[in-house]
Write a protein that holds these residues in place. Sequence first.
Motif, PDB file in Angstrom:
ATOM      1  N   VAL A  10       0.841  -1.205   0.000  1.00 16.43           N
ATOM      2  CA  VAL A  10       0.000   0.000   0.000  1.00 16.43           C
ATOM      3  C   VAL A  10       0.870   1.246   0.000  1.00 16.43           C
ATOM      4  O   VAL A  10       0.625   2.193  -0.765  1.00 16.43           O
ATOM      5  N   PHE A  11       1.895   1.288   0.845  1.00 17.29           N
ATOM      6  CA  PHE A  11       2.779   2.451   0.900  1.00 17.29           C
ATOM      7  C   PHE A  11       3.468   2.682  -0.442  1.00 17.29           C
ATOM      8  O   PHE A  11       3.592   3.814  -0.905  1.00 17.29           O
ATOM      9  N   LEU A  12       3.942   1.594  -1.057  1.00 12.42           N
ATOM     10  CA  LEU A  12       4.617   1.729  -2.351  1.00 12.42           C
ATOM     11  C   LEU A  12       3.677   2.297  -3.408  1.00 12.42           C
ATOM     12  O   LEU A  12       4.075   3.140  -4.223  1.00 12.42           O
ATOM     13  N   ILE A  13       2.429   1.853  -3.400  1.00 10.04           N
ATOM     14  CA  ILE A  13       1.436   2.359  -4.359  1.00 10.04           C
ATOM     15  C   ILE A  13       1.128   3.830  -4.090  1.00 10.04           C
ATOM     16  O   ILE A  13       1.038   4.649  -5.010  1.00 10.04           O
ATOM     17  N   GLU A  14       0.954   4.177  -2.831  1.00  6.16           N
ATOM     18  CA  GLU A  14       0.625   5.563  -2.453  1.00  6.16           C
ATOM     19  C   GLU A  14       1.691   6.537  -2.949  1.00  6.16           C
ATOM     20  O   GLU A  14       1.376   7.547  -3.587  1.00  6.16           O
ATOM     21  N   TYR A  15       2.944   6.250  -2.645  1.00  6.13           N
ATOM     22  CA  TYR A  15       4.018   7.194  -2.948  1.00  6.13           C
ATOM     23  C   TYR A  15       4.414   7.178  -4.422  1.00  6.13           C
ATOM     24  O   TYR A  15       5.017   8.145  -4.903  1.00  6.13           O
ATOM     25  N   PHE A  16       4.073   6.098  -5.123  1.00  7.04           N
ATOM     26  CA  PHE A  16       4.434   6.036  -6.546  1.00  7.04           C
ATOM     27  C   PHE A  16       3.622   7.029  -7.370  1.00  7.04           C
ATOM     28  O   PHE A  16       4.098   7.523  -8.393  1.00  7.04           O
ATOM     29  N   GLY A  17       2.388   7.328  -6.911  1.00  2.00           N
ATOM     30  CA  GLY A  17       1.542   8.263  -7.641  1.00  2.00           C
ATOM     31  C   GLY A  17       2.217   9.606  -7.860  1.00  2.00           C
ATOM     32  O   GLY A  17       2.403  10.047  -9.009  1.00  2.00           O
ATOM     33  N   PRO A  18       2.626  10.326  -6.783  1.00  2.00           N
ATOM     34  CA  PRO A  18       3.323  11.601  -6.974  1.00  2.00           C
ATOM     35  C   PRO A  18       4.637  11.470  -7.743  1.00  2.00           C
ATOM     36  O   PRO A  18       5.007  12.369  -8.499  1.00  2.00           O
ATOM     37  N   ILE A  19       5.356  10.360  -7.547  1.00  2.00           N
ATOM     38  CA  ILE A  19       6.614  10.160  -8.270  1.00  2.00           C
ATOM     39  C   ILE A  19       6.370  10.097  -9.775  1.00  2.00           C
ATOM     40  O   ILE A  19       7.207  10.540 -10.577  1.00  2.00           O
ATOM     41  N   LEU A  20       5.222   9.585 -10.175  1.00  2.00           N
ATOM     42  CA  LEU A  20       4.867   9.518 -11.591  1.00  2.00           C
ATOM     43  C   LEU A  20       4.294  10.838 -12.093  1.00  2.00           C
ATOM     44  O   LEU A  20       4.644  11.315 -13.179  1.00  2.00           O
ATOM     45  N   VAL A  21       3.423  11.452 -11.305  1.00  2.00           N
ATOM     46  CA  VAL A  21       2.691  12.644 -11.747  1.00  2.00           C
ATOM     47  C   VAL A  21       3.593  13.869 -11.877  1.00  2.00           C
ATOM     48  O   VAL A  21       3.534  14.595 -12.880  1.00  2.00           O
ATOM     49  N   HIS A  22       4.424  14.126 -10.884  1.00  2.00           N
ATOM     50  CA  HIS A  22       5.211  15.367 -10.890  1.00  2.00           C
ATOM     51  C   HIS A  22       6.157  15.493 -12.086  1.00  2.00           C
ATOM     52  O   HIS A  22       6.206  16.575 -12.711  1.00  2.00           O
ATOM     53  N   PRO A  23       6.917  14.459 -12.473  1.00  2.00           N
ATOM     54  CA  PRO A  23       7.746  14.596 -13.674  1.00  2.00           C
ATOM     55  C   PRO A  23       6.923  14.816 -14.942  1.00  2.00           C
ATOM     56  O   PRO A  23       7.341  15.579 -15.830  1.00  2.00           O
ATOM     57  N   LEU A  24       5.750  14.167 -15.035  1.00  2.77           N
ATOM     58  CA  LEU A  24       4.913  14.344 -16.220  1.00  2.77           C
ATOM     59  C   LEU A  24       4.466  15.799 -16.363  1.00  2.77           C
ATOM     60  O   LEU A  24       4.535  16.391 -17.443  1.00  2.77           O
ATOM     61  N   VAL A  25       4.006  16.375 -15.257  1.00  2.00           N
ATOM     62  CA  VAL A  25       3.530  17.766 -15.300  1.00  2.00           C
ATOM     63  C   VAL A  25       4.702  18.729 -15.482  1.00  2.00           C
ATOM     64  O   VAL A  25       4.607  19.711 -16.232  1.00  2.00           O
ATOM     65  N   TYR A  26       5.818  18.448 -14.829  1.00  2.00           N
ATOM     66  CA  TYR A  26       6.969  19.359 -14.879  1.00  2.00           C
ATOM     67  C   TYR A  26       7.622  19.374 -16.262  1.00  2.00           C
ATOM     68  O   TYR A  26       7.931  20.448 -16.796  1.00  2.00           O
ATOM     69  N   TYR A  27       7.816  18.210 -16.861  1.00  3.60           N
ATOM     70  CA  TYR A  27       8.561  18.130 -18.123  1.00  3.60           C
ATOM     71  C   TYR A  27       7.669  18.253 -19.364  1.00  3.60           C
ATOM     72  O   TYR A  27       8.156  18.622 -20.431  1.00  3.60           O
ATOM     73  N   PHE A  28       6.391  17.935 -19.247  1.00  2.93           N
ATOM     74  CA  PHE A  28       5.492  18.039 -20.402  1.00  2.93           C
ATOM     75  C   PHE A  28       4.548  19.228 -20.218  1.00  2.93           C
ATOM     76  O   PHE A  28       3.342  19.128 -20.422  1.00  2.93           O
ATOM     77  N   LYS A  29       5.119  20.362 -19.858  1.00  7.16           N
ATOM     78  CA  LYS A  29       4.317  21.549 -19.538  1.00  7.16           C
ATOM     79  C   LYS A  29       3.558  22.096 -20.737  1.00  7.16           C
ATOM     80  O   LYS A  29       2.421  22.542 -20.607  1.00  7.16           O
ATOM     81  N   SER A  30       4.180  22.054 -21.933  1.00 12.86           N
ATOM     82  CA  SER A  30       3.493  22.608 -23.099  1.00 12.86           C
ATOM     83  C   SER A  30       2.267  21.779 -23.470  1.00 12.86           C
ATOM     84  O   SER A  30       1.241  22.319 -23.895  1.00 12.86           O
ATOM     85  N   GLN A  31       2.352  20.458 -23.297  1.00 13.16           N
ATOM     86  CA  GLN A  31       1.207  19.592 -23.596  1.00 13.16           C
ATOM     87  C   GLN A  31       0.100  19.757 -22.559  1.00 13.16           C
ATOM     88  O   GLN A  31      -1.080  19.663 -22.886  1.00 13.16           O
ATOM     89  N   ILE A  32       0.463  20.017 -21.321  1.00 13.28           N
ATOM     90  CA  ILE A  32      -0.527  20.107 -20.246  1.00 13.28           C
ATOM     91  C   ILE A  32      -1.142  21.501 -20.151  1.00 13.28           C
ATOM     92  O   ILE A  32      -2.364  21.648 -20.014  1.00 13.28           O
ATOM     93  N   TYR A  33      -0.302  22.534 -20.276  1.00 11.70           N
ATOM     94  CA  TYR A  33      -0.796  23.904 -20.113  1.00 11.70           C
ATOM     95  C   TYR A  33      -1.076  24.599 -21.450  1.00 11.70           C
ATOM     96  O   TYR A  33      -1.618  25.701 -21.462  1.00 11.70           O
ATOM     97  N   GLY A  34      -0.674  23.949 -22.544  1.00 11.43           N
ATOM     98  CA  GLY A  34      -0.959  24.520 -23.860  1.00 11.43           C
ATOM     99  C   GLY A  34      -0.049  25.659 -24.259  1.00 11.43           C
ATOM    100  O   GLY A  34      -0.362  26.401 -25.192  1.00 11.43           O
ATOM    101  N   GLU A  35       1.066  25.836 -23.587  1.00 10.77           N
ATOM    102  CA  GLU A  35       2.014  26.884 -23.935  1.00 10.77           C
ATOM    103  C   GLU A  35       3.397  26.497 -23.424  1.00 10.77           C
ATOM    104  O   GLU A  35       3.546  25.705 -22.500  1.00 10.77           O
ATOM    105  N   GLU A  36       4.407  27.068 -24.058  1.00 12.51           N
ATOM    106  CA  GLU A  36       5.787  26.810 -23.661  1.00 12.51           C
ATOM    107  C   GLU A  36       6.260  27.946 -22.763  1.00 12.51           C
ATOM    108  O   GLU A  36       5.970  29.117 -22.996  1.00 12.51           O
ATOM    109  N   PHE A  37       6.988  27.612 -21.718  1.00 15.22           N
ATOM    110  CA  PHE A  37       7.514  28.629 -20.815  1.00 15.22           C
ATOM    111  C   PHE A  37       8.690  28.040 -20.051  1.00 15.22           C
ATOM    112  O   PHE A  37       8.908  26.827 -20.039  1.00 15.22           O
ATOM    113  N   GLU A  38       9.448  28.916 -19.407  1.00 13.81           N
ATOM    114  CA  GLU A  38      10.608  28.481 -18.622  1.00 13.81           C
ATOM    115  C   GLU A  38      10.238  28.451 -17.149  1.00 13.81           C
ATOM    116  O   GLU A  38       9.664  29.407 -16.621  1.00 13.81           O
TER     117      GLU A  38
END
Length: 299
Positions: A86-114
């Motif tokens: 259960v702990f491994l599943i719980e903590y894996f969620g943020p580990i997966l989500v944060h890099p996706l949102v951080y590195y694929f910002k143009s796809q998620i927010y619809g614009e490129e920025f620094e």
Amino acid sequence: MQINIVSRTENSQKFPLTINIPVDATVDQLKQAIYKVVPKYYPDRQRLTINQSVLQEGKLLKDYDIKEGDSISFKDLGPQISWRTVFLIEYFGPILVHPLVYYFKSQIYGEEFEHSKMQTIAYYMIMAHFIKREIETLFVHRFSHSTMPFFNVFKNSFHYHALSGINLAYWVYGPWNAAGKHGSEREEWLIWTCLGVFAWAQISNLYSHIILRNLRPPGTRVRRIPYGYGFNLVSCPNYLFETLAWLSVSILTKSFAAWLFLVVGSTQMFLWAVKKHKSYRKEFKDYPKNRTAMFPFIA
């Protein structure tokens, strides 16, 4: 001796059962005996009570004054899953989500920025926290209970996957906090202070977990009074240090999502701390009276 096992479920087809067991048998042996008769109910799935007292693994039946012909109440806890999983599943969620949102910002927010410096530092702080939690789950924690009901994994995961995963990542890494945007920059002293507090709190949290680990020999459910760093002031310094770590993230990001996760998480940890504090004081007559549950000198 013969023990009667009576189900709390009316019209049960499997119960009542009559179990033959040695007079000096343990609760674990009784659960294994029930499991042999009804393989569906493996030991972790069983809850046994007598006179409203829950029979604890590792104890003798005679500790509960159980005698020939006594009846013990049985409850099916449902399908179980290990706490470690259960702990491994719980903590894996943020580990997966944060890099996706951080590195694929143009796809998620619809614009490129620094990304701003604040966003970058917050990203590494958050990732470090959850990676640390995964490592602790694998190599540090020793659980007093091996399993929990399977369906709890969905409830427990929501807190991390939604609040500290999707919600936190979306609002912290968005273009409104990008480099050059008004309000996105932080003074150097604030950045390094938050980072320093975060690092200290994470190391302190890890150290308190190691103290707790060393109290319990492998493969046992032994409970002892913890002493040392943090424990001389509060019963649950690990919760206190985690709260301080997330407080530093909240101050750094100034994000309502971070503050929401801090409030929800610290409230839940405080409730757990109060429960553990009361349990310590009830179980150990020599438990230090000057300790509070989670916040030194307060509560």
